[in-house]
Motif scaffolding. Sequence first.
Motif, short mmCIF file in Angstrom:
data_model
loop_
_atom_site.label_atom_id
_atom_site.label_comp_id
_atom_site.label_asym_id
_atom_site.label_seq_id
_atom_site.Cartn_x
_atom_site.Cartn_y
_atom_site.Cartn_z
N LYS A 3 0.79 -1.24 0.12
CA LYS A 3 0.04 -0.19 -0.02
C LYS A 3 0.82 1.31 -0.16
O LYS A 3 2.03 1.42 0.61
CB LYS A 3 -0.80 -0.08 1.20
CG LYS A 3 -2.04 -1.08 1.32
CD LYS A 3 -2.89 -0.78 2.51
CE LYS A 3 -4.01 -1.96 2.07
NZ LYS A 3 -4.91 -1.71 3.30
N LEU A 10 -4.04 -0.01 -7.67
CA LEU A 10 -4.54 -1.01 -8.59
C LEU A 10 -4.16 -0.49 -9.76
O LEU A 10 -3.92 0.89 -10.17
CB LEU A 10 -6.20 -1.02 -8.34
CG LEU A 10 -6.85 -1.26 -7.28
CD1 LEU A 10 -8.21 -1.03 -7.13
CD2 LEU A 10 -6.57 -2.57 -6.95
N TYR A 28 -15.69 0.72 -11.35
CA TYR A 28 -14.57 1.20 -10.11
C TYR A 28 -15.22 2.41 -9.71
O TYR A 28 -15.02 2.72 -8.52
CB TYR A 28 -13.30 1.38 -10.63
CG TYR A 28 -12.18 1.86 -9.80
CD1 TYR A 28 -11.55 1.02 -8.98
CD2 TYR A 28 -12.06 3.02 -9.88
CE1 TYR A 28 -10.78 1.75 -8.03
CE2 TYR A 28 -10.99 3.90 -9.23
CZ TYR A 28 -10.53 3.23 -8.01
OH TYR A 28 -9.70 3.85 -7.33
N PRO A 33 -13.75 3.42 -4.29
CA PRO A 33 -13.29 2.88 -3.01
C PRO A 33 -12.40 3.82 -2.42
O PRO A 33 -11.41 4.43 -3.16
CB PRO A 33 -12.58 1.44 -3.62
CG PRO A 33 -12.36 1.63 -5.14
CD PRO A 33 -13.51 2.61 -5.41
N THR A 36 -7.96 4.06 -2.17
CA THR A 36 -7.14 3.29 -3.68
C THR A 36 -6.66 4.27 -4.55
O THR A 36 -7.06 5.41 -4.70
CB THR A 36 -8.36 2.23 -4.29
OG1 THR A 36 -9.41 3.00 -4.73
CG2 THR A 36 -8.79 1.25 -3.27
N ARG A 62 -4.16 -5.87 -8.20
CA ARG A 62 -3.58 -5.42 -6.94
C ARG A 62 -2.08 -5.56 -6.87
O ARG A 62 -1.72 -6.24 -7.03
CB ARG A 62 -4.18 -6.18 -5.76
CG ARG A 62 -5.91 -6.07 -5.52
CD ARG A 62 -6.14 -7.14 -4.37
NE ARG A 62 -5.54 -6.44 -3.17
CZ ARG A 62 -6.28 -6.13 -2.24
NH1 ARG A 62 -7.48 -6.33 -1.83
NH2 ARG A 62 -5.58 -5.86 -0.68
N GLU A 79 -16.23 -5.40 -4.56
CA GLU A 79 -15.82 -4.99 -3.29
C GLU A 79 -15.21 -6.11 -2.41
O GLU A 79 -14.25 -6.00 -1.81
CB GLU A 79 -17.16 -4.71 -2.48
CG GLU A 79 -17.95 -3.40 -2.63
CD GLU A 79 -18.94 -3.25 -2.14
OE1 GLU A 79 -19.90 -4.30 -2.06
OE2 GLU A 79 -19.42 -2.20 -1.53
N LEU A 82 -11.46 -6.11 -3.23
CA LEU A 82 -10.67 -5.21 -2.47
C LEU A 82 -10.50 -5.45 -0.91
O LEU A 82 -9.91 -4.74 -0.04
CB LEU A 82 -11.26 -3.78 -2.75
CG LEU A 82 -11.40 -3.36 -4.23
CD1 LEU A 82 -11.98 -1.96 -4.32
CD2 LEU A 82 -9.51 -3.07 -4.63
#
Length: 83
Positions: A3, A10, A28, A33, A36, A62, A79, A82
Motif C-alpha cells: 500500500k 490498483l 470502479y 473505493p 485506492t 492489486r 468489493e 478489494l
Amino acid sequence: MSKSSTGLSLTLYTGPHCELCEHAQAVYEQLSPKNTVLHKVNIRDHSDLYHLYALRIPVLKRSDTGAELGWPFDIDMLEQFLA
C-alpha cells in the motif's frame, strides 16, 4: 510494493478503444473505493503485457497481493476483491 501512502494501488490493464475497459472503469468509479489509487496501463504499449493480457482485458490487478480480477465483474465482486 504494497500500500502506498495514499492507499492500495490498483492497475487497470486496458487497450485502445476498449469499450469493456470503459465499463470496468465505470464500475470502479461507481464504487469509488476509499484509499485506492487506480493506474491505467494500455497493454499495447508493452509487448510483454500485450501477450499476457490481450485476450483478457480489462483486468484489475492489486499491487499488494498480485491478485487479478478479470472482466466481467460487478460492484459486489469488486468489493470482495478489494477486501
